[in-house]
Motif scaffolding. Structure first.
Motif, PDB file in Angstrom:
ATOM      1  N   TYR A 190       0.826  -1.208   0.000  1.00  0.00           N
ATOM      2  CA  TYR A 190       0.000   0.000   0.000  1.00  0.00           C
ATOM      3  C   TYR A 190       0.860   1.259   0.000  1.00  0.00           C
ATOM      4  CZ  TYR A 190      -4.223  -2.735   0.783  1.00  0.00           C
ATOM      5  OH  TYR A 190      -5.266  -3.615   0.638  1.00  0.00           O
ATOM      6  N   THR A 191       2.070   1.167   0.559  1.00  0.00           N
ATOM      7  CA  THR A 191       2.967   2.317   0.539  1.00  0.00           C
ATOM      8  C   THR A 191       3.361   2.654  -0.897  1.00  0.00           C
ATOM      9  OG1 THR A 191       3.846   1.745   2.719  1.00  0.00           O
ATOM     10  CG2 THR A 191       5.177   3.221   1.355  1.00  0.00           C
ATOM     11  N   ALA A 192       3.763   1.625  -1.655  1.00  0.00           N
ATOM     12  CA  ALA A 192       4.111   1.835  -3.061  1.00  0.00           C
ATOM     13  C   ALA A 192       2.907   2.357  -3.839  1.00  0.00           C
ATOM     14  CB  ALA A 192       4.611   0.530  -3.673  1.00  0.00           C
ATOM     15  N   TYR A 193       1.749   1.813  -3.545  1.00  0.00           N
ATOM     16  CA  TYR A 193       0.514   2.222  -4.230  1.00  0.00           C
ATOM     17  C   TYR A 193       0.185   3.685  -3.952  1.00  0.00           C
ATOM     18  CZ  TYR A 193      -4.585   2.536  -4.875  1.00  0.00           C
ATOM     19  OH  TYR A 193      -5.852   2.927  -5.216  1.00  0.00           O
ATOM     20  N   ARG A 194       0.234   4.091  -2.666  1.00  0.00           N
ATOM     21  CA  ARG A 194      -0.114   5.475  -2.315  1.00  0.00           C
ATOM     22  C   ARG A 194       0.921   6.465  -2.846  1.00  0.00           C
ATOM     23  NH1 ARG A 194      -1.978   2.895   2.601  1.00  0.00           N
ATOM     24  NH2 ARG A 194       0.141   3.020   3.431  1.00  0.00           N
ATOM     25  N   LEU A 195       2.198   6.092  -2.820  1.00  0.00           N
ATOM     26  CA  LEU A 195       3.237   6.974  -3.350  1.00  0.00           C
ATOM     27  C   LEU A 195       3.078   7.150  -4.855  1.00  0.00           C
ATOM     28  CD1 LEU A 195       5.796   8.635  -3.023  1.00  0.00           C
ATOM     29  CD2 LEU A 195       7.132   6.515  -3.157  1.00  0.00           C
ATOM     30  N   PHE A 196       2.769   6.060  -5.550  1.00  0.00           N
ATOM     31  CA  PHE A 196       2.552   6.152  -7.006  1.00  0.00           C
ATOM     32  C   PHE A 196       1.379   7.077  -7.314  1.00  0.00           C
ATOM     33  CE2 PHE A 196       0.364   4.773 -10.849  1.00  0.00           C
ATOM     34  CZ  PHE A 196       1.387   4.826 -11.786  1.00  0.00           C
ATOM     35  N   ALA A 228      12.932  -1.490   6.511  1.00  0.00           N
ATOM     36  CA  ALA A 228      13.737  -1.969   5.391  1.00  0.00           C
ATOM     37  C   ALA A 228      12.875  -2.245   4.164  1.00  0.00           C
ATOM     38  CB  ALA A 228      14.501  -3.227   5.800  1.00  0.00           C
ATOM     39  N   VAL A 229      11.792  -3.003   4.334  1.00  0.00           N
ATOM     40  CA  VAL A 229      10.966  -3.352   3.169  1.00  0.00           C
ATOM     41  C   VAL A 229      10.099  -2.171   2.724  1.00  0.00           C
ATOM     42  CG1 VAL A 229      10.972  -5.824   3.660  1.00  0.00           C
ATOM     43  CG2 VAL A 229       9.172  -4.391   4.637  1.00  0.00           C
ATOM     44  N   THR A 230       9.827  -1.224   3.640  1.00  0.00           N
ATOM     45  CA  THR A 230       9.079  -0.036   3.235  1.00  0.00           C
ATOM     46  C   THR A 230       9.896   0.806   2.266  1.00  0.00           C
ATOM     47  OG1 THR A 230       7.790   0.061   5.288  1.00  0.00           O
ATOM     48  CG2 THR A 230       7.987   2.094   4.021  1.00  0.00           C
ATOM     49  N   TRP A 231      11.198   0.919   2.505  1.00  0.00           N
ATOM     50  CA  TRP A 231      12.034   1.666   1.561  1.00  0.00           C
ATOM     51  C   TRP A 231      12.135   0.942   0.230  1.00  0.00           C
ATOM     52  CZ3 TRP A 231      12.998   6.557   1.613  1.00  0.00           C
ATOM     53  CH2 TRP A 231      13.006   7.252   2.830  1.00  0.00           C
ATOM     54  N   ILE A 232      12.044  -0.387   0.234  1.00  0.00           N
ATOM     55  CA  ILE A 232      11.937  -1.123  -1.032  1.00  0.00           C
ATOM     56  C   ILE A 232      10.633  -0.754  -1.727  1.00  0.00           C
ATOM     57  CG2 ILE A 232      11.742  -3.412  -2.074  1.00  0.00           C
ATOM     58  CD1 ILE A 232      13.518  -4.507   0.114  1.00  0.00           C
ATOM     59  N   ALA A 233       9.560  -0.620  -0.938  1.00  0.00           N
ATOM     60  CA  ALA A 233       8.272  -0.213  -1.497  1.00  0.00           C
ATOM     61  C   ALA A 233       8.351   1.187  -2.099  1.00  0.00           C
ATOM     62  CB  ALA A 233       7.192  -0.268  -0.414  1.00  0.00           C
ATOM     63  N   VAL A 234       9.113   2.064  -1.460  1.00  0.00           N
ATOM     64  CA  VAL A 234       9.295   3.417  -2.001  1.00  0.00           C
ATOM     65  C   VAL A 234       9.969   3.355  -3.372  1.00  0.00           C
ATOM     66  CG1 VAL A 234      10.516   5.602  -1.671  1.00  0.00           C
ATOM     67  CG2 VAL A 234       9.335   4.532   0.260  1.00  0.00           C
ATOM     68  N   ILE A 235      10.967   2.490  -3.507  1.00  0.00           N
ATOM     69  CA  ILE A 235      11.624   2.308  -4.799  1.00  0.00           C
ATOM     70  C   ILE A 235      10.604   1.867  -5.851  1.00  0.00           C
ATOM     71  CG2 ILE A 235      13.337   0.951  -6.069  1.00  0.00           C
ATOM     72  CD1 ILE A 235      14.940   0.757  -3.460  1.00  0.00           C
ATOM     73  N   ALA A 236       9.752   0.910  -5.479  1.00  0.00           N
ATOM     74  CA  ALA A 236       8.735   0.420  -6.407  1.00  0.00           C
ATOM     75  C   ALA A 236       7.761   1.524  -6.784  1.00  0.00           C
ATOM     76  CB  ALA A 236       7.992  -0.762  -5.784  1.00  0.00           C
ATOM     77  N   VAL A 250      20.780   0.141   1.895  1.00  0.00           N
ATOM     78  CA  VAL A 250      20.833   0.089   0.432  1.00  0.00           C
ATOM     79  C   VAL A 250      19.538   0.622  -0.178  1.00  0.00           C
ATOM     80  CG1 VAL A 250      20.972  -1.448  -1.569  1.00  0.00           C
ATOM     81  CG2 VAL A 250      22.487  -1.813   0.388  1.00  0.00           C
ATOM     82  N   ALA A 251      18.392   0.181   0.361  1.00  0.00           N
ATOM     83  CA  ALA A 251      17.108   0.624  -0.182  1.00  0.00           C
ATOM     84  C   ALA A 251      16.911   2.121   0.016  1.00  0.00           C
ATOM     85  CB  ALA A 251      15.968  -0.153   0.483  1.00  0.00           C
ATOM     86  N   TYR A 252      17.339   2.641   1.165  1.00  0.00           N
ATOM     87  CA  TYR A 252      17.212   4.081   1.426  1.00  0.00           C
ATOM     88  C   TYR A 252      18.025   4.899   0.428  1.00  0.00           C
ATOM     89  CZ  TYR A 252      17.903   8.589   3.701  1.00  0.00           C
ATOM     90  OH  TYR A 252      17.979   9.934   3.957  1.00  0.00           O
ATOM     91  N   ALA A 265      16.346   4.667  -3.016  1.00  0.00           N
ATOM     92  CA  ALA A 265      15.076   5.382  -3.037  1.00  0.00           C
ATOM     93  C   ALA A 265      15.275   6.892  -3.072  1.00  0.00           C
ATOM     94  CB  ALA A 265      14.234   4.987  -1.824  1.00  0.00           C
ATOM     95  N   THR A 266      16.161   7.395  -2.235  1.00  0.00           N
ATOM     96  CA  THR A 266      16.377   8.844  -2.206  1.00  0.00           C
ATOM     97  C   THR A 266      17.025   9.338  -3.496  1.00  0.00           C
ATOM     98  OG1 THR A 266      18.448   8.442  -0.974  1.00  0.00           O
ATOM     99  CG2 THR A 266      16.484   9.026   0.300  1.00  0.00           C
ATOM    100  N   THR A 267      17.898   8.508  -4.105  1.00  0.00           N
ATOM    101  CA  THR A 267      18.510   8.883  -5.378  1.00  0.00           C
ATOM    102  C   THR A 267      17.447   8.955  -6.472  1.00  0.00           C
ATOM    103  OG1 THR A 267      20.600   7.826  -4.761  1.00  0.00           O
ATOM    104  CG2 THR A 267      20.230   8.257  -7.095  1.00  0.00           C
ATOM    105  N   LEU A 268      16.565   7.953  -6.533  1.00  0.00           N
ATOM    106  CA  LEU A 268      15.487   7.967  -7.519  1.00  0.00           C
ATOM    107  C   LEU A 268      14.549   9.157  -7.309  1.00  0.00           C
ATOM    108  CD1 LEU A 268      14.460   4.170  -7.662  1.00  0.00           C
ATOM    109  CD2 LEU A 268      15.576   5.506  -9.457  1.00  0.00           C
TER     110      LEU A 268
END
Length: 253
Positions: free
Chosen positions: A75-81, A152-160, A239-241, A244-247
């Protein structure tokens, strides 16, 4: 973080949390699938699985908690998108708002929502007969592991969410995270698995995290598995952070 950034993050986090409060089915849906898996394995498959413990629900619960988090961060990836595609992030950038507060608001909202879902799942496990001999300090250690894993997995969701081209694509990554506990010690001992599968199960992050929580819940010595679990969570988080911040800087720069 500066005081200005903290204040902006708090305001935007409040905005995201209000969206969840207006749609509580998000938490219910997040918890429903892990609960269904737990009920299925305990009451249908549990009698056929020899884990060396008296209660299969006690053996199973740590893995179910990780599945709960994995399904929740979708849902984090979904709401950010939706925020990015709807133009609200661009509107925020035109205001005197700290740029990083947009991402941190989604991350903190994910943390709060997942904690609520975890409480629901543990409550159902108690109804199903789960009991723990863990002390207060051991419960705090379990909470710390779950929070670190969630971040950790939330920052992966941010990348997605930042890299997805569609709504479905934003949340599709979570399927791999949900499936990963099935190839670990979450449901059965790794000793029962064939060679290549056993090697993968014993050397992937979920197994060390599950084994650490299982030992803490039963009040047993954790040993080196805890440090392996923390290293996995910390490494993935860092790594995910960074990615994500670079993207994000490239997306809104």
């Amino acid at each position: 973080m500066t005081i200005h950034t903290v204040g902006d993050t708090a305001v935007l986090t409040g905005r995201s949390l209000r969206h969840i409060l207006r749609s509580p089915d998000t938490i219910v849906t997040t918890a429903l699938m892990p609960i269904a898996i737990m009920v299925l394995f305990v009451y249908v498959f549990g009698g056929a699985v020899d884990t060396g413990t008296e209660s299969y629900v006690e053996y199973l619960l740590p893995g179910i908690l990780l599945i709960t988090i994995a399904s929740g961060v979708a849902y984090t990836a979904y709401r950010l998108f939706l925020d990015l595609s709807g133009g609200i992030v661009e509107r925020f950038q035109s205001m005197p708002i700290a740029r990083s507060s947009v991402l941190w608001a989604h991350v903190l909202t994910s943390l709060v929502a997942n904690v609520a879902s975890l409480v629901v799942v543990v409550g159902v496990a108690l109804i199903m007969g789960f009991r723990s001999g863990a002390s207060v300090l051991e419960w705090l250690a379990i909470a710390g592991i779950l929070i670190l894993f969630t971040l950790a997995v939330t920052w992966i969701a941010v990348i997605a969410g930042l890299s997805a081209k569609s709504v479905d694509g934003a949340s599709a990554f979570s399927y791999a995270l949900i499936f990963l506990p099935f190839l670990s010690s979450a449901f059965v001992p790794t000793e029962t698995m064939p060679g290549p599968v056993r090697w993968f199960a014993e050397n992937q992050p979920v197994t060390s995290i599950v084994d650490s929580m299982r030992a803490l819940l039963s009040g047993q010595p954790v040993g080196g598995e805890l440090w392996v679990a923390l290293a996995w969570c910390g490494g993935i988080l860092i790594v995910a952070y960074v990615i994500a911040t670079t993207l994000y800087r490239r997306r809104v720069g």
